[in-house]
Design a protein around this motif. Structure first.
Motif, PDB file in Angstrom:
ATOM      1  N   PRO A  18      10.668   2.056  -2.117  1.00 18.83           N
ATOM      2  CA  PRO A  18      10.040   2.591  -2.035  1.00 18.83           C
ATOM      3  C   PRO A  18       8.914   1.870  -2.066  1.00 18.83           C
ATOM      4  N   GLU A  19       9.059   1.467  -3.162  1.00 20.35           N
ATOM      5  CA  GLU A  19       7.251   1.208  -4.441  1.00 20.35           C
ATOM      6  C   GLU A  19       7.824  -0.695  -3.105  1.00 20.35           C
TER       7      GLU A  19
ATOM      8  N   TYR B 250       0.741  -1.266  -0.456  1.00 20.19           N
ATOM      9  CA  TYR B 250      -0.092   0.140   0.310  1.00 20.19           C
ATOM     10  C   TYR B 250       0.780   1.227   0.137  1.00 20.19           C
ATOM     11  N   LYS B 251       0.355   1.755  -1.139  1.00 25.18           N
ATOM     12  CA  LYS B 251       1.311   3.536  -1.456  1.00 25.18           C
ATOM     13  C   LYS B 251       0.289   4.812  -0.484  1.00 25.18           C
ATOM     14  N   ASP B 252       0.880   5.173   0.643  1.00 27.07           N
ATOM     15  CA  ASP B 252      -0.198   6.753   0.846  1.00 27.07           C
ATOM     16  C   ASP B 252       0.259   7.268   0.159  1.00 27.07           C
ATOM     17  N   GLU B 253      -0.622   8.809   0.507  1.00 29.35           N
ATOM     18  CA  GLU B 253      -0.326   9.691   0.358  1.00 29.35           C
ATOM     19  C   GLU B 253       0.997  10.185  -0.267  1.00 29.35           C
ATOM     20  N   PHE B 254       1.501  10.028   0.529  1.00 25.32           N
ATOM     21  CA  PHE B 254       2.950  10.772   0.958  1.00 25.32           C
ATOM     22  C   PHE B 254       3.991   9.787   0.272  1.00 25.32           C
ATOM     23  N   ASP B 255       3.740   9.005  -0.563  1.00 29.39           N
ATOM     24  CA  ASP B 255       4.507   8.210  -2.014  1.00 29.39           C
ATOM     25  C   ASP B 255       5.289   6.897  -0.380  1.00 29.39           C
ATOM     26  N   ASN B 256       4.434   6.790   0.940  1.00 30.28           N
ATOM     27  CA  ASN B 256       5.549   5.802   1.591  1.00 30.28           C
ATOM     28  C   ASN B 256       4.932   4.516   1.604  1.00 30.28           C
TER      29      ASN B 256
ATOM     30  N   LEU C 106      -8.780  -0.124   9.791  1.00 30.77           N
ATOM     31  CA  LEU C 106      -7.747  -0.122   8.716  1.00 30.77           C
ATOM     32  C   LEU C 106      -8.267   1.462   8.235  1.00 30.77           C
ATOM     33  N   TRP C 107      -9.442   1.446   7.679  1.00 30.21           N
ATOM     34  CA  TRP C 107      -9.948   2.774   7.373  1.00 30.21           C
ATOM     35  C   TRP C 107     -10.075   4.089   8.789  1.00 30.21           C
ATOM     36  N   ARG C 108     -10.296   3.696  10.228  1.00 26.64           N
ATOM     37  CA  ARG C 108      -9.616   4.337  11.345  1.00 26.64           C
ATOM     38  C   ARG C 108      -8.409   4.989  11.185  1.00 26.64           C
ATOM     39  N   LYS C 109      -6.882   3.964  11.007  1.00 28.20           N
ATOM     40  CA  LYS C 109      -5.732   4.397  11.974  1.00 28.20           C
ATOM     41  C   LYS C 109      -5.348   5.031  10.275  1.00 28.20           C
ATOM     42  N   GLU C 110      -5.364   4.676   9.122  1.00 28.56           N
ATOM     43  CA  GLU C 110      -4.713   4.963   7.815  1.00 28.56           C
ATOM     44  C   GLU C 110      -5.805   6.668   6.886  1.00 28.56           C
ATOM     45  N   PHE C 111      -6.915   6.304   7.442  1.00 30.20           N
ATOM     46  CA  PHE C 111      -8.277   7.396   6.279  1.00 30.20           C
ATOM     47  C   PHE C 111      -8.641   8.236   7.689  1.00 30.20           C
ATOM     48  N   GLY C 112      -8.526   7.779   8.659  1.00 29.78           N
ATOM     49  CA  GLY C 112      -8.866   8.776  10.149  1.00 29.78           C
ATOM     50  C   GLY C 112     -10.408   8.559   9.546  1.00 29.78           C
ATOM     51  N   GLY C 113     -10.479   7.641   9.610  1.00 29.90           N
ATOM     52  CA  GLY C 113     -12.429   7.840   9.781  1.00 29.90           C
ATOM     53  C   GLY C 113     -13.331   8.588   8.718  1.00 29.90           C
ATOM     54  N   ASP C 114     -12.510   8.644   7.180  1.00 28.51           N
ATOM     55  CA  ASP C 114     -13.617   9.896   6.646  1.00 28.51           C
ATOM     56  C   ASP C 114     -14.086   8.976   5.831  1.00 28.51           C
ATOM     57  N   ARG C 115     -15.539   9.046   5.710  1.00 31.01           N
ATOM     58  CA  ARG C 115     -17.093   8.605   5.488  1.00 31.01           C
ATOM     59  C   ARG C 115     -16.941   8.560   4.073  1.00 31.01           C
ATOM     60  N   GLU C 116     -16.195   9.896   3.258  1.00 23.32           N
ATOM     61  CA  GLU C 116     -16.308   9.127   2.135  1.00 23.32           C
ATOM     62  C   GLU C 116     -14.832   8.390   0.913  1.00 23.32           C
TER      63      GLU C 116
END
Length: 808
Positions: free
Chosen positions: A659-660, A105-111, A157-167
């Motif tokens: 990184p990939e 999984y690659k996040d928005e910061f390319d980690n 994963l939704w809570r920790k990685e995406f902050g519970g974003d309902r969108e």
């Protein structure tokens, strides 16, 4: 004296204010004991007894594969077999299959980080009857091989990685360098398969549906209403017989059965958890016995006060209520503190206990059952240590108490018997728990001292998943592994590094069917023929100090263009070759869809601990990774000093270099701890609480002996006046301990013997060492009890001998 509760509570508080140390000690003991029982009960109840968090979960069954020759049952089957079972069965409303996978999984910061995923077939959601927290599960179109990539993510994963974003539903995330559209979020309690972060659909049509010798798919079905489990098992067996007749090369003697999904998920954890719960409950019982002894002695020391109360009109009912309430006040105060400790632990259980420590751990939480459990513990504890002292007050004779004053003649024989019974009970419980602790320690040490068959010093396991883009480019995948291996060995902290697809103690096996040139092993042995596939570096054996029994090791000449070669282990030779047959004359073929050629066996490798510490070694076929790289692998890396090795810093450094790529690291010590997690838990609980029980027993013995000596002050004065020595008086006190001590040890050994069959399920064995250690343990308990008694008697007698003489 009123018996109204408010007044009883007031009098109880006043009484305990006069004895703050005793009150605080009692509250602390009860708090720790009740918290431990409540926590263990909550975990055991959730893991073992509570139904799975699916509607009508009792209808869910796991379909299992059976080796009919050995009787071994495994929870995996080939995808081709799953397809045939799904199409031919009539006992289930539906079947689905799933297998694990690693995804980067690659996040928005390319980690990039490694996620644990599951590929699932059609009917996954319908069979489990699950509903997503957000969005939906996969639609039928998502299982088409032409469909766009889609994914369902876990609640965590939704809570920790995406902050519970309902969108989040409808957005895309990057997995294995490809965009996946999030179509749903799983409920918080959903955890099937265990510890999964993401679920992806597996196509209805793919070449893997024709593979019958690669068994790594879990299959689950929901039983139709009105169909008995036995009828379903018979149908599965009939289908397996048909497949054996149709595909004898891969399905010979390969049967099928089923077990409840809950039993499969919980596995072997139920017995150890129940044993731990029993042990902690016994410690709580020992605590109550000890407090009952203290409370009884305290009540006897107040017999003058009780006599005066009875003389001025306190009724037996009032006296009993007052004495019982004094115990209840402490009991409920201690259990209230215990409830707070238990609630704090359970609320933070995810951070306290490591991930993958127990199945269904994510389902453990604060419920009304915890309050009921604590309330029941408080009630039973009150009855355990409060009832006997209360009854003793009622049985006291007012005239005898007043006439005797503070002398021991006011004591009844019943009080002596009661104190002796409590003493016997304390010793018996301590002996039983310590015997069990000794057995657990013996087994735990045996497992730790097992020869693993390889050198585990300073090893770090680095698991990498290069990603789906490299999956079908075998030359490129091999080149990537070579590049990563060279980078690792260029690091200052690293001594040497080797690659393995089935590393030691990984907890999993890449087990596939295979063939031997010129032989029909399935017909010869009348069983399914499988071996563990392990693609390794050429220096794998030397780096891990694994023995080469015969033949040669891999060399730099064993590359992709050279003749295909293989090593086999001793378990392979013992199972598939006859005595005297030369292994180096054999050729094997494994995973023909990747490498169709037969491989020449060039050497035999010694066995070592492969899947876990306790299992027997399985037949294994090794191949050079240049000739058959696997889609993920583990670099078994030896570092210069594992104690000083900063694994977090090194993992960050490696992720910056690649990184990939998904990368996870852990030391071999962490791997071993996870392998022995339940044994470690039992070890800590039994040793810790066994020691606590022994200390409680010694405290109770000391308290009772101190009371006995103080109550015999007149007799002691006469004996001293007649020339008796203090040592002789101490000996008299010790002799009074012999009978209850002997009875307690005998009863404790009997309790352990009666429950041994439950301990045996954990793996413990009674051998000569255990019996010798057991004898020494009982001897230590006896000597500690005698020493405590002697110390207490000697201290009281020597403290003021003149006062004792004046008491004549």
């Amino acid at each position: 004296m009123s018996i109204y509760p408010r007044l009883l509570v007031r009098d109880s508080v006043r009484y305990w204010k006069r004895k703050p140390f005793q009150a605080l000690l009692s509250v602390a003991l009860l708090a720790l004991g009740s918290a431990a029982v409540a926590i263990l009960w909550t975990i055991t109840d959730t893991v073992v007894r509570q139904p799975l968090p699916f509607p009508e979960s009792h209808e869910l069954y796991g379909i299992q594969s059976v080796d009919e020759k050995t009787g071994e049952v495994v929870n995996f089957m080939a995808l081709a077999d799953f397809r045939d079972f799904r199409e031919r069965q009539e006992s289930f409303t539906g079947l689905f299959g799933y297998r694990s996978q690693y995804l980067n999984y690659k996040d928005e910061f390319d980690n990039t980080r490694q996620l644990f995923g599951a590929r699932v077939t059609r009917d996954f959601a319908d069979v489990l009857k699950i509903h997503t927290e957000l969005g939906t599960f996969f639609s039928p179109d998502d299982f088409s091989s032409e469909a766009a990539r889609s994914v369902v993510i876990s609640y965590e994963l939704w809570r920790k990685e995406f902050g519970g974003d309902r969108e989040i539903v409808g957005k895309s995330i990057w997995l294995d360098e490809a965009a996946y559209q999030v179509v749903g979020v799983m409920p918080k309690t959903f955890n099937e398969p265990s510890f999964v972060n993401v679920w992806t659909p597996f196509p209805d049509v793919t070449g893997e549906y024709f593979v019958r010798d690669a068994r790594y798919w879990n299959v689950v079905g929901r039983l139709k209403p009105g169909v008995s489990p036995e009828a379903a098992r018979q149908e599965l067996a009939r289908i397996a017989d048909d497949l054996e007749e149709q595909f004898p090369g891969t399905n010979r003697r390969r049967g099928a059965t089923m077990d409840s999904l809950q039993t499969i998920i919980v596995g072997d954890y139920s017995t150890p958890l129940l044993l731990i719960l029993v042990a902690v409950s016994l410690v709580m019982f020992a605590t109550c016995l000890n407090l009952a002894n203290i409370q009884l002695i305290s009540g006897l020391q107040r017999r003058s006060e009780n006599g005066v109360r009875q003389a001025i009109g306190e009724s037996p009912k009032q006296a009993m209520a007052r004495a019982f309430m004094e115990s209840c006040a402490i009991c409920f105060a201690g259990c209230a503190v215990g409830w707070g400790l238990a609630a704090l632990f359970i609320a933070n259980i995810d951070s306290v206990l490591p991930a993958m420590f127990l199945p269904r751990l994510n389902e453990v939480g604060m419920t009304a059952d915890l309050a009921w459990t604590i309330g029941l513990i408080a009630l039973l504890s009150s009855l355990s240590f409060g009832l006997l002292p209360a009854v003793q007050v009622v049985r006291s004779n007012t005239n005898d108490i007043i006439k005797s004053g503070e002398s021991r003649h006011g004591l009844s024989r019943e009080s002596g018997r009661s104190r002796a019974a409590l003493l016997v009970g304390q010793i018996a419980v301590a002996v039983a728990i310590l015997q069990a602790a000794l057995l657990v320690v013996h087994e735990y040490r045996r497992l730790q001292d097992l020869e693993l068959g390889f050198s585990e010093d300073d090893l770090v396991m680095i698991t990498v998943s290069p990603g789906e883009s490299r999956m079908f480019d075998l030359p490129g995948l091999a080149a990537f592994y070579t590049e990563m291996d060279q980078w690792l060995e260029s690091q200052e902290e690293v001594v040497e590094s080797v690659l393995s697809s089935s590393p030691p103690l990984a907890g999993y096996d890449l087990e596939f069917g295979f063939q031997m040139q010129g032989r029909d092993l399935a017909a010869e042995r009348e069983e399914a023929i499988t071996a563990v596939y392990n693609t390794i570096s050429k220096d794998y054996l030397d780096t891990l100090d694994i023995s080469l029994v015969s033949g040669r090791n891999f060399s730099e000449w064993d590359n992709r263009e050279s003749q295909k070669v293989a090593l086999v282990n001793q378990a392979f030779v013992e199972k598939f070759l006859v005595a005297g047959e030369d292994p180096m004359s054999q050729q094997v073929q494994i995973m023909p869809w990747l490498v169709p050629q037969f491989r020449q066996v060039v050497g035999v490798v010694g066995d070592y601990a492969q899947t876990n510490v306790t299992d027997d070694p399985k037949p294994m076929i090794y191949v050079p990774y240049e000739q058959g790289p696997w889609i993920f692998g583990t670099f078994v890396t030896r570092v210069r000093n594992a104690d000083a090795f900063n694994i977090e810093r090194f993992e960050t450094l490696m992720k910056q270099q690649y990184p990939e790529v998904g990368i996870t690291m852990e030391t071999i010590d962490s791997v071993l701890e996870r392998q022995l997690s339940i044994q470690s838990l039992m070890y800590l609980v039994f040793v810790g609480f066994g020691s606590a029980t022994l200390l409680l027993s010694l405290f109770g013995i000391g308290s009772q002996m101190a009371f006995n000596v103080s109550e015999r002050s007149r007799e002691w004065g006469i004996r001293l006046a007649l020339g008796a020595k203090i040592g002789q008086l101490n000996g008299l006190v010790v002799r009074r301990l012999v009978v209850p001590l002997s009875a307690g040890c005998v009863i404790g050994v009997g309790l352990f013997a009666a429950s041994y069959r439950y301990y045996q399920q954990f793996g413990g064995n009674l051998d000569a060492f255990f019996f010798g250690a057991s004898f020494l343990l009982i001897l230590v308990i006896a000597l500690a009890s005698v020493a405590t008694t002697w110390f207490v008697s000697d201290r009281i007698t020597r403290s003021n001998p003149q006062e004792i003489l004046r008491s004549i």
